[in-house]
Design a protein around this motif. Sequence first.
Motif, mmCIF file in Angstrom:
data_model
loop_
_atom_site.group_PDB
_atom_site.id
_atom_site.type_symbol
_atom_site.label_atom_id
_atom_site.label_comp_id
_atom_site.label_asym_id
_atom_site.label_seq_id
_atom_site.Cartn_x
_atom_site.Cartn_y
_atom_site.Cartn_z
ATOM 1 N N MET A 374 62.883 70.946 78.353
ATOM 2 C CA MET A 374 62.737 70.176 77.126
ATOM 3 C C MET A 374 63.882 69.170 77.020
ATOM 4 S SD MET A 374 59.941 71.393 76.060
ATOM 5 C CE MET A 374 59.794 70.532 74.491
ATOM 6 N N GLU A 375 63.530 67.891 76.841
ATOM 7 C CA GLU A 375 64.532 66.829 76.782
ATOM 8 C C GLU A 375 64.367 66.019 75.501
ATOM 9 O OE1 GLU A 375 64.641 64.398 80.241
ATOM 10 O OE2 GLU A 375 65.570 65.991 81.439
ATOM 11 N N ARG A 376 65.517 65.586 74.976
ATOM 12 C CA ARG A 376 65.523 64.780 73.757
ATOM 13 C C ARG A 376 65.533 63.290 74.100
ATOM 14 N NH1 ARG A 376 69.822 67.708 69.595
ATOM 15 N NH2 ARG A 376 68.852 69.801 69.631
ATOM 16 N N PHE A 377 64.696 62.566 73.378
ATOM 17 C CA PHE A 377 64.697 61.106 73.443
ATOM 18 C C PHE A 377 64.977 60.618 72.020
ATOM 19 C CE2 PHE A 377 62.586 62.338 77.222
ATOM 20 C CZ PHE A 377 62.633 61.274 78.120
ATOM 21 N N TYR A 378 66.153 60.031 71.817
ATOM 22 C CA TYR A 378 66.597 59.663 70.476
ATOM 23 C C TYR A 378 66.016 58.313 70.046
ATOM 24 C CZ TYR A 378 69.957 63.482 70.614
ATOM 25 O OH TYR A 378 70.545 64.721 70.673
ATOM 26 N N LEU A 379 65.609 58.240 68.777
ATOM 27 C CA LEU A 379 65.097 57.002 68.218
ATOM 28 C C LEU A 379 66.264 56.096 67.816
ATOM 29 C CD1 LEU A 379 62.805 59.204 67.851
ATOM 30 C CD2 LEU A 379 62.094 57.909 65.828
ATOM 31 N N ASP A 380 66.073 54.804 67.991
ATOM 32 C CA ASP A 380 67.074 53.817 67.581
ATOM 33 C C ASP A 380 66.387 52.746 66.750
ATOM 34 O OD1 ASP A 380 68.977 51.800 67.328
ATOM 35 O OD2 ASP A 380 69.794 52.110 69.330
ATOM 36 N N ALA A 381 66.646 52.732 65.447
ATOM 37 C CA ALA A 381 65.990 51.772 64.556
ATOM 38 C C ALA A 381 66.475 50.350 64.778
ATOM 39 C CB ALA A 381 66.220 52.183 63.102
ATOM 40 N N VAL A 382 67.616 50.168 65.402
ATOM 41 C CA VAL A 382 68.143 48.822 65.653
ATOM 42 C C VAL A 382 67.431 48.173 66.819
ATOM 43 C CG1 VAL A 382 70.182 47.474 66.262
ATOM 44 C CG2 VAL A 382 70.385 49.387 64.664
ATOM 45 N N SER A 390 72.160 59.499 71.590
ATOM 46 C CA SER A 390 71.921 59.175 70.190
ATOM 47 C C SER A 390 72.779 57.973 69.780
ATOM 48 C CB SER A 390 72.269 60.372 69.312
ATOM 49 O OG SER A 390 72.144 60.047 67.940
ATOM 50 N N PRO A 391 72.197 57.014 69.037
ATOM 51 C CA PRO A 391 73.009 55.881 68.548
ATOM 52 C C PRO A 391 74.149 56.383 67.679
ATOM 53 C CG PRO A 391 70.657 55.481 68.226
ATOM 54 C CD PRO A 391 70.794 56.913 68.614
ATOM 55 N N SER A 392 75.298 55.758 67.803
ATOM 56 C CA SER A 392 76.457 56.203 67.025
ATOM 57 C C SER A 392 76.364 55.784 65.565
ATOM 58 C CB SER A 392 77.742 55.640 67.641
ATOM 59 O OG SER A 392 77.693 54.219 67.669
ATOM 60 N N GLN A 393 75.669 54.662 65.330
ATOM 61 C CA GLN A 393 75.557 54.150 63.965
ATOM 62 C C GLN A 393 74.211 54.490 63.351
ATOM 63 O OE1 GLN A 393 78.134 52.692 62.304
ATOM 64 N NE2 GLN A 393 79.299 53.215 64.155
ATOM 65 N N GLU A 394 74.264 54.873 62.088
ATOM 66 C CA GLU A 394 73.014 55.150 61.386
ATOM 67 C C GLU A 394 72.293 53.845 61.074
ATOM 68 O OE1 GLU A 394 71.929 56.901 57.033
ATOM 69 O OE2 GLU A 394 73.224 58.174 58.291
ATOM 70 N N ALA A 395 70.965 53.881 61.193
ATOM 71 C CA ALA A 395 70.136 52.717 60.886
ATOM 72 C C ALA A 395 68.806 53.203 60.317
ATOM 73 C CB ALA A 395 69.909 51.864 62.133
ATOM 74 N N THR A 396 68.041 52.268 59.754
ATOM 75 C CA THR A 396 66.786 52.623 59.097
ATOM 76 C C THR A 396 65.677 51.683 59.527
ATOM 77 O OG1 THR A 396 68.032 53.338 57.149
ATOM 78 C CG2 THR A 396 65.665 53.018 56.873
ATOM 79 N N ALA A 397 64.502 52.258 59.787
ATOM 80 C CA ALA A 397 63.289 51.472 60.047
ATOM 81 C C ALA A 397 62.311 51.760 58.915
ATOM 82 C CB ALA A 397 62.671 51.847 61.388
ATOM 83 N N GLY A 553 53.086 54.515 49.679
ATOM 84 C CA GLY A 553 54.431 53.991 49.441
ATOM 85 C C GLY A 553 55.062 53.325 50.645
ATOM 86 N N THR A 554 56.357 53.059 50.515
ATOM 87 C CA THR A 554 57.173 52.550 51.612
ATOM 88 C C THR A 554 57.904 53.728 52.238
ATOM 89 O OG1 THR A 554 57.513 50.421 50.504
ATOM 90 C CG2 THR A 554 59.078 51.021 52.242
ATOM 91 N N ASN A 555 57.717 53.899 53.541
ATOM 92 C CA ASN A 555 58.323 55.016 54.258
ATOM 93 C C ASN A 555 59.487 54.524 55.103
ATOM 94 O OD1 ASN A 555 56.243 56.566 53.179
ATOM 95 N ND2 ASN A 555 54.954 56.355 55.004
ATOM 96 N N ARG A 556 60.480 55.384 55.309
ATOM 97 C CA ARG A 556 61.654 55.026 56.097
ATOM 98 C C ARG A 556 61.962 56.124 57.112
ATOM 99 N NH1 ARG A 556 62.522 53.415 50.887
ATOM 100 N NH2 ARG A 556 62.995 51.174 50.598
ATOM 101 N N ILE A 557 62.351 55.694 58.303
ATOM 102 C CA ILE A 557 62.802 56.588 59.369
ATOM 103 C C ILE A 557 64.278 56.298 59.612
ATOM 104 C CG2 ILE A 557 62.404 57.384 61.722
ATOM 105 C CD1 ILE A 557 59.963 57.707 59.880
ATOM 106 N N PHE A 558 65.105 57.316 59.564
ATOM 107 C CA PHE A 558 66.543 57.166 59.749
ATOM 108 C C PHE A 558 66.914 57.599 61.171
ATOM 109 C CE2 PHE A 558 65.741 57.497 55.317
ATOM 110 C CZ PHE A 558 66.678 56.678 54.698
ATOM 111 N N THR A 559 67.796 56.842 61.797
ATOM 112 C CA THR A 559 68.203 57.157 63.166
ATOM 113 C C THR A 559 69.720 57.046 63.304
ATOM 114 O OG1 THR A 559 68.078 54.870 63.998
ATOM 115 C CG2 THR A 559 66.029 56.138 63.989
#
Length: 577
Positions: A374-382, A390-397, A553-559
């Motif tokens: 099992m491997e992780r693939f991290y999302l990056d909203a930027v 994993s991106p070091s900075q938090e971002a939102t999509a 509504g408006t949905n947001r994904i945080f990364t």
Amino acid sequence: MSSDANTKRAPAKPEQPYRMIFEQDVAVPVSDGLVLRANVFRPDAEGRFPVVMAQGVYGKDLHFEDGFKAQWDQLIAVYPDLCGNGSTGKYLRWETADPERWVPDGFVIVQVDSRGAGKSPGYLDPRSPREITDYYDAIEWAARQPWSNGRIGLLGISYYAVTQWRVATLQPPHLAAMCPWEGYVDYYRDSTHHGGILSSGFANYWWPKQCLAVQHGNAKSPHRERGTGRRINGDESLSEGKLEANRTDYIADILRHNLDSAWWRERTPVLSRIEVPLFSAGNWGGAGMHLRGNIEGYLGAGSKDKWLSLHAGKHWESFYLPEYVAMQKRFFNHFLRGDDNGWDKEPRVKLVIRDPRGDKFRTAAGFPPPDTRMERFYLDAVTGGLASASPSQEATASYEAMSEGVSFSTAPFERDTEFTGFVSAKLWVSSSTNDMDLFAVLRAFDERGQELVINGAHEASPVSRGWLRVSHRRLDADKSNANRVFHAHDEIEKLTPDEVYEIDVEIWPTTMVFPKGYRLVLTLMGKDFEFPGIAGRILHQHPGDRGRAEFLGTNRIFTGGGRASYLMLPAAYPATR
């Protein structure tokens, strides 16, 4: 399995195939005094033979082509000899075995109309406890017949597989083996409520067109027997009032029971009670219908002797193809006839591995295959990326729920990369409303940016799909594990608008080889994913479930940062990004 006189071995297979006797509308008494009707196809010879049964609601006298013309045409295109080389096709019925392919080899085929369907009178209540009790009674009836060796096997697709899981938990004494082909296990999670979201197809299509049309006594049924012209649901004509009184209100039942509860659990098998030999066959392209159940059934069954086969193609296709019929017969010959044919030495798991360049085949000792990582693939909203770090900075999509959502992509794979097994996503999300429906889609794009459209079991399909109503986010800790998540679906926890929640999303198991240069894309949206110009069938559009403003509504994904969202994928060695 009983050791009485009925369990004598069947006569040795003759040099010439057995001829077939067809007995229609045979009376099958059940424990409350009702009499069901069955068709019996058996060898024209003295002796006791193994029995392969199916019981369901689709009408034992409705020809496959007459009830399901589009699917018939597709099957004939794939298998033009379906009605040839030993079979006239005269007795082909939707999702059940072709007697002309089985009886010559010394099997009895029994097909029973469920209570309230076809020629069987009574109250039509699909998948109810009473229907499964009837199945138990029918199995024991078949074991007592003079043409039976007392070893009963169960075989069939979809409905005729679902009822197998259920009746096997009752442990009929003469049930000796079962082969559920593409049939779900968990009535709530596998069929009607994906991630807690109502699947509208059953309400809009299945109930009126596949059940009510064959309800016993429905004089308006369009279906007739070939040859006689008689209605396939009996000669009795009931008034609209009596028809309504003789059936459940299926749609109201489903809408009323929107959470997992005792109502669903009494319609879902306790898998640990299944002890007979099991051959479970699922379809990788069956996300939203049968795939999950065949895997969960195999894993959860208490059977010592059990096998799992996962194939591809159309839902009704593999069951009838010669190579799969040969597998079914080997399984039943071993456990119903006692043939020493080597079935017990077969690999426990057989997998078709999907590959855009041509499917592959391999075996494994278990599922998921032991070499899976099992491997992780991290999302990056930027960047819109999926990567190992994993991106070091938090971002939102952000996206509007009814839009095409947001997508995250891997870089082109540097070499062929396979993913086979369970999939899930850990996400940080928020909504501008007090609830949120999340549709997660795994997709494949080639080196030219062209999306792969898979010939799925029921419809054009992406690599896999997952769903979650976020107010159903609570996990069942006892059933969740490192490979997959399992939601309790037993309470509603509404959201506080714009508050951030950590959630886990179950995405259905999958297999796919991504050739060098291909990319994997995760799309998150608030509605059903459909390919442009291709209408979907397994949809979630019932106004009684989805027609509320809270899902608009408006949905947001945080990364990244402290809110690292990631996709968990089952990588087969070697896995390269």
